[in-house]
Design an enzyme around this catalytic site. Sequence first.
Site, PDB file in Angstrom:
ATOM      1  N   SER A   1      -1.067  14.364   0.808  1.00  0.00           N
ATOM      2  CA  SER A   1      -1.642  13.417  -0.143  1.00  0.00           C
ATOM      3  C   SER A   1      -2.266  12.260   0.628  1.00  0.00           C
ATOM      4  O   SER A   1      -2.142  12.183   1.849  1.00  0.00           O
ATOM      5  CB  SER A   1      -0.552  12.909  -1.080  1.00  0.00           C
ATOM      6  OG  SER A   1       0.409  12.228  -0.328  1.00  0.00           O
TER       7      SER A   1
ATOM      8  N   GLY B   1      -7.774  10.505   0.050  1.00  0.00           N
ATOM      9  CA  GLY B   1      -8.941   9.849  -0.535  1.00  0.00           C
ATOM     10  C   GLY B   1      -9.725  10.791  -1.435  1.00  0.00           C
ATOM     11  O   GLY B   1     -10.946  10.724  -1.490  1.00  0.00           O
ATOM     12  N   LYS B   2      -8.982  11.647  -2.168  1.00  0.00           N
ATOM     13  CA  LYS B   2      -9.633  12.533  -3.142  1.00  0.00           C
ATOM     14  C   LYS B   2     -10.393  11.719  -4.174  1.00  0.00           C
ATOM     15  O   LYS B   2     -11.477  12.093  -4.598  1.00  0.00           O
ATOM     16  CB  LYS B   2      -8.561  13.314  -3.907  1.00  0.00           C
ATOM     17  CG  LYS B   2      -8.317  14.697  -3.391  1.00  0.00           C
ATOM     18  CD  LYS B   2      -7.468  15.499  -4.351  1.00  0.00           C
ATOM     19  CE  LYS B   2      -6.352  14.840  -5.011  1.00  0.00           C
ATOM     20  NZ  LYS B   2      -5.052  14.725  -4.788  1.00  0.00           N
TER      21      LYS B   2
ATOM     22  N   ILE C   1       5.275  21.130  -7.285  1.00  0.00           N
ATOM     23  CA  ILE C   1       5.696  21.642  -8.597  1.00  0.00           C
ATOM     24  C   ILE C   1       4.984  20.871  -9.703  1.00  0.00           C
ATOM     25  O   ILE C   1       4.562  21.427 -10.703  1.00  0.00           O
ATOM     26  CB  ILE C   1       7.231  21.495  -8.736  1.00  0.00           C
ATOM     27  CG1 ILE C   1       7.893  22.617  -7.944  1.00  0.00           C
ATOM     28  CG2 ILE C   1       7.666  21.524 -10.198  1.00  0.00           C
ATOM     29  CD1 ILE C   1       9.355  22.798  -8.187  1.00  0.00           C
TER      30      ILE C   1
ATOM     31  N   LYS D   1      -7.640  21.127  14.948  1.00  0.00           N
ATOM     32  CA  LYS D   1      -6.984  22.381  14.603  1.00  0.00           C
ATOM     33  C   LYS D   1      -7.129  22.630  13.092  1.00  0.00           C
ATOM     34  O   LYS D   1      -6.928  21.715  12.289  1.00  0.00           O
ATOM     35  CB  LYS D   1      -5.494  22.305  14.971  1.00  0.00           C
ATOM     36  CG  LYS D   1      -5.268  22.393  16.470  1.00  0.00           C
ATOM     37  CD  LYS D   1      -5.529  23.813  16.913  1.00  0.00           C
ATOM     38  CE  LYS D   1      -5.207  24.073  18.350  1.00  0.00           C
ATOM     39  NZ  LYS D   1      -5.679  25.420  18.751  1.00  0.00           N
TER      40      LYS D   1
ATOM     41  N   GLN E   1      -6.291  25.838   6.652  1.00  0.00           N
ATOM     42  CA  GLN E   1      -6.358  27.243   6.217  1.00  0.00           C
ATOM     43  C   GLN E   1      -5.195  27.584   5.292  1.00  0.00           C
ATOM     44  O   GLN E   1      -5.363  28.222   4.255  1.00  0.00           O
ATOM     45  CB  GLN E   1      -6.252  28.170   7.419  1.00  0.00           C
ATOM     46  CG  GLN E   1      -7.482  28.243   8.284  1.00  0.00           C
ATOM     47  CD  GLN E   1      -7.173  29.037   9.552  1.00  0.00           C
ATOM     48  OE1 GLN E   1      -6.437  30.020   9.517  1.00  0.00           O
ATOM     49  NE2 GLN E   1      -7.714  28.604  10.668  1.00  0.00           N
TER      50      GLN E   1
ATOM     51  N   CYS F   1      -3.302 -14.760 -12.655  1.00  0.00           N
ATOM     52  CA  CYS F   1      -2.215 -14.457 -13.585  1.00  0.00           C
ATOM     53  C   CYS F   1      -0.939 -15.210 -13.192  1.00  0.00           C
ATOM     54  O   CYS F   1      -0.768 -16.365 -13.555  1.00  0.00           O
ATOM     55  CB  CYS F   1      -1.998 -12.946 -13.661  1.00  0.00           C
ATOM     56  SG  CYS F   1      -1.151 -12.486 -15.178  1.00  0.00           S
TER      57      CYS F   1
ATOM     58  N   PHE G   1      -1.902 -18.343 -11.613  1.00  0.00           N
ATOM     59  CA  PHE G   1      -2.323 -19.343 -12.604  1.00  0.00           C
ATOM     60  C   PHE G   1      -1.093 -20.086 -13.103  1.00  0.00           C
ATOM     61  O   PHE G   1      -1.046 -21.313 -13.174  1.00  0.00           O
ATOM     62  CB  PHE G   1      -3.031 -18.588 -13.744  1.00  0.00           C
ATOM     63  CG  PHE G   1      -3.254 -19.326 -15.036  1.00  0.00           C
ATOM     64  CD1 PHE G   1      -4.448 -20.013 -15.255  1.00  0.00           C
ATOM     65  CD2 PHE G   1      -2.317 -19.292 -16.069  1.00  0.00           C
ATOM     66  CE1 PHE G   1      -4.681 -20.659 -16.479  1.00  0.00           C
ATOM     67  CE2 PHE G   1      -2.538 -19.933 -17.274  1.00  0.00           C
ATOM     68  CZ  PHE G   1      -3.726 -20.621 -17.490  1.00  0.00           C
TER      69      PHE G   1
ATOM     70  N   HIS H   1      -7.015 -11.016 -14.788  1.00  0.00           N
ATOM     71  CA  HIS H   1      -7.219 -10.475 -13.441  1.00  0.00           C
ATOM     72  C   HIS H   1      -8.716 -10.207 -13.223  1.00  0.00           C
ATOM     73  O   HIS H   1      -9.185  -9.112 -13.551  1.00  0.00           O
ATOM     74  CB  HIS H   1      -6.450  -9.160 -13.270  1.00  0.00           C
ATOM     75  CG  HIS H   1      -4.975  -9.323 -13.318  1.00  0.00           C
ATOM     76  ND1 HIS H   1      -4.223  -9.574 -12.187  1.00  0.00           N
ATOM     77  CD2 HIS H   1      -4.104  -9.286 -14.347  1.00  0.00           C
ATOM     78  CE1 HIS H   1      -2.946  -9.672 -12.533  1.00  0.00           C
ATOM     79  NE2 HIS H   1      -2.851  -9.510 -13.834  1.00  0.00           N
TER      80      HIS H   1
ATOM     81  N   GLU I   1     -10.326  -9.386 -10.775  1.00  0.00           N
ATOM     82  CA  GLU I   1     -10.629  -8.291  -9.833  1.00  0.00           C
ATOM     83  C   GLU I   1     -10.887  -6.960 -10.534  1.00  0.00           C
ATOM     84  O   GLU I   1     -11.547  -6.090  -9.991  1.00  0.00           O
ATOM     85  CB  GLU I   1      -9.498  -8.120  -8.808  1.00  0.00           C
ATOM     86  CG  GLU I   1      -8.111  -7.887  -9.367  1.00  0.00           C
ATOM     87  CD  GLU I   1      -7.381  -9.168  -9.719  1.00  0.00           C
ATOM     88  OE1 GLU I   1      -8.040 -10.224  -9.796  1.00  0.00           O
ATOM     89  OE2 GLU I   1      -6.152  -9.119  -9.929  1.00  0.00           O
TER      90      GLU I   1
HETATM   91  N1  GLN Z   1       4.958 -12.266 -14.764  1.00  0.00           N
HETATM   92  C1  GLN Z   1       3.887 -12.939 -15.397  1.00  0.00           C
HETATM   93  C2  GLN Z   1       3.785 -12.601 -16.883  1.00  0.00           C
HETATM   94  O1  GLN Z   1       4.319 -11.617 -17.305  1.00  0.00           O
HETATM   95  C3  GLN Z   1       2.578 -12.672 -14.695  1.00  0.00           C
HETATM   96  C4  GLN Z   1       2.135 -11.259 -14.810  1.00  0.00           C
HETATM   97  C5  GLN Z   1       1.051 -10.910 -13.830  1.00  0.00           C
HETATM   98  O2  GLN Z   1       0.835 -11.612 -12.839  1.00  0.00           O
HETATM   99  N2  GLN Z   1       0.359  -9.826 -14.061  1.00  0.00           N
HETATM  100  O3  GLN Z   1       3.140 -13.308 -17.620  1.00  0.00           O
END
Ligand code: GLN
Length: 570
Positions: free
Chosen positions: A43, A46-47, A179, A218, A223, A414, A417, A541, A543
């Site tokens: 595993s 990077g599939k 499995i 190899k 194989q 999150c 913050f 978040h 990101e």
């Molecule tokens: N633990 C915090 C909450 O539940 C922050 C959660 C997080 O950072 N995703 O609000």
Amino acid sequence: MPSDEVFRDIAKKTEESEYYTLIPEGYEKGRTKYIIVTGSVMSGLGKGIFSASLGKLLGDSGFNCTPIKFDGYLNVDAGTLNPYRHGEVFVLDDGTESDMDLGTYERFLDKNITKNNYLTGGKIFTAILNKERSGKYLGRDVQFIPHVTGEIKKFLRDLAMKSKADVLLVEVGGTVGDIENQYFIEAMRQLAYEEGRENTCFVNVTYVIEPEFLGEQKSKPAQMGIKQLMQLGIQPDFVVCRSKTPVTTKVREKISVYSNVPIENVVSAHDRKTVYTVPTMLKEAKMDKIICKRLGLKNGKTPESKEWLEFVENLINPEHEITVGITGKYTGLRDSYASILTALEHARAKFKTKVNIKWIETTEIENGKLSVEEAMKDVDGVIVPGGFGKRGTEGKIACIKYLRENKIPYLGLCFGFQMAIIEFGRNICGLRDANSTEIEPDCKYQVIDILPEQKKIEGLGGNMRLGGRNIDVKPGTFASKLYGERKSVRERFRHRFECNPEYIETFEKKGLVFSGKAPDYPIMQILELPGHPFFVGTQFHPEFTSRPLTPNPLYVGFVEAALKHNKSRK
Ligand code: GLN
């Protein structure tokens, strides 16, 4: 391959015969082609990155390419998985807590995906057991074949119809021989038989070893892995060889001979400087063309997007360099913070800068092993990411205080913050011992408290405030500037706690600005500190919504501020 007649018949015969293939109403065979990706030898090859890159190429050629990832574990979703063991939990806009590979798909294909693009063992069996309990199997014994495999094929065909996909890209999690995914692979064998050879294609991602003591590649494990797949009744059409260095012709020939795969379909996918060059690598190997030909897809010209190439070029040849500190409990494990690291990648390309990551273990600050000054030395900015529980929180709060006072860029995500609010409450608003009730349930100043809707919920799976929500951005604020003056933006959440509305006024009076709020409730979603070069916290978040060519604006702002900080230090 069954004739169309038989195919229709299969749909009819589900009750009284051994056939159990539920064909969705209106399903048209051949409308959607299936590319099925399996992995052998080990595993972690990077599939996901390979599949997403192939999907990108097909998408660039104008096909509607829809991904689906299957994970064999019995969890219903990834929400209860520990990121330390399984990598981060990626949150989709519809609130699904999924495997981090789904993030890769969203980023490479540049489109939002949903719960229908993610299937787990837990989800399949829950559906089957619910059906069994409500008597839907009409007295039959419920079996792996045909019922479990039938359910899987139905899920795929439903997705093909709903998404109107030209190509359904099916990534089978795990390794051939496990499995956990055997019944899924069996379902794929049946699917290929029913859909027909011209409508399905198998790709096996494998690993070519290169032991240092031998100094040569190899092919034996590769194989053996392919042989195992063939024993399950699947003949791969392509073999993609992951390896350290380019796979030699000799090794490709060997794999070709042992697996009945023509040499031009045995592709070298050796390690790269950045995963974003994988699409180009596959294109150079003409993989998109050969697959299209194999599946009878009229391959339009794949325009080599100028922006994409520029993005890759900026990643590979940076002109500047900054250091970003990331605090956290899971430090050291890049997979736990995959989306944060990729969002930084997207933003750093924009400024042609390299980003060095300095992991900060905040428990060491708490127990006196590491001083805050030492931890903050040489960083140009710090991120306090999402997190749960008490461990390391006092260390995080100490770092945030230092960053606020020393005007070093800070991005709190999150939990980050929430920690910034606690720090501000304690050190600026005079609320000594302010805390979150998640950490200190009986603390005096409960500046972070559980969301009212969360108080009623019991159990831990899939019940946080989850997924995409609209955010009202306050005009004239720093956040508004970063978001290009948009009044409403959409970001993704995963939390149980929030800034306690009782304290909002206290904070605002002392100069903290809440620049993003939920439209209908007093839930604070973005905070900022005027007069500081970059002090931003988000209850969401950011990101999760960052894409290579459209990096998340908050990350862009953060990297820009860090770059400025770096220049001012010199
Ligand atoms: N633990 C915090 C909450 O539940 C922050 C959660 C997080 O950072 N995703 O609000």
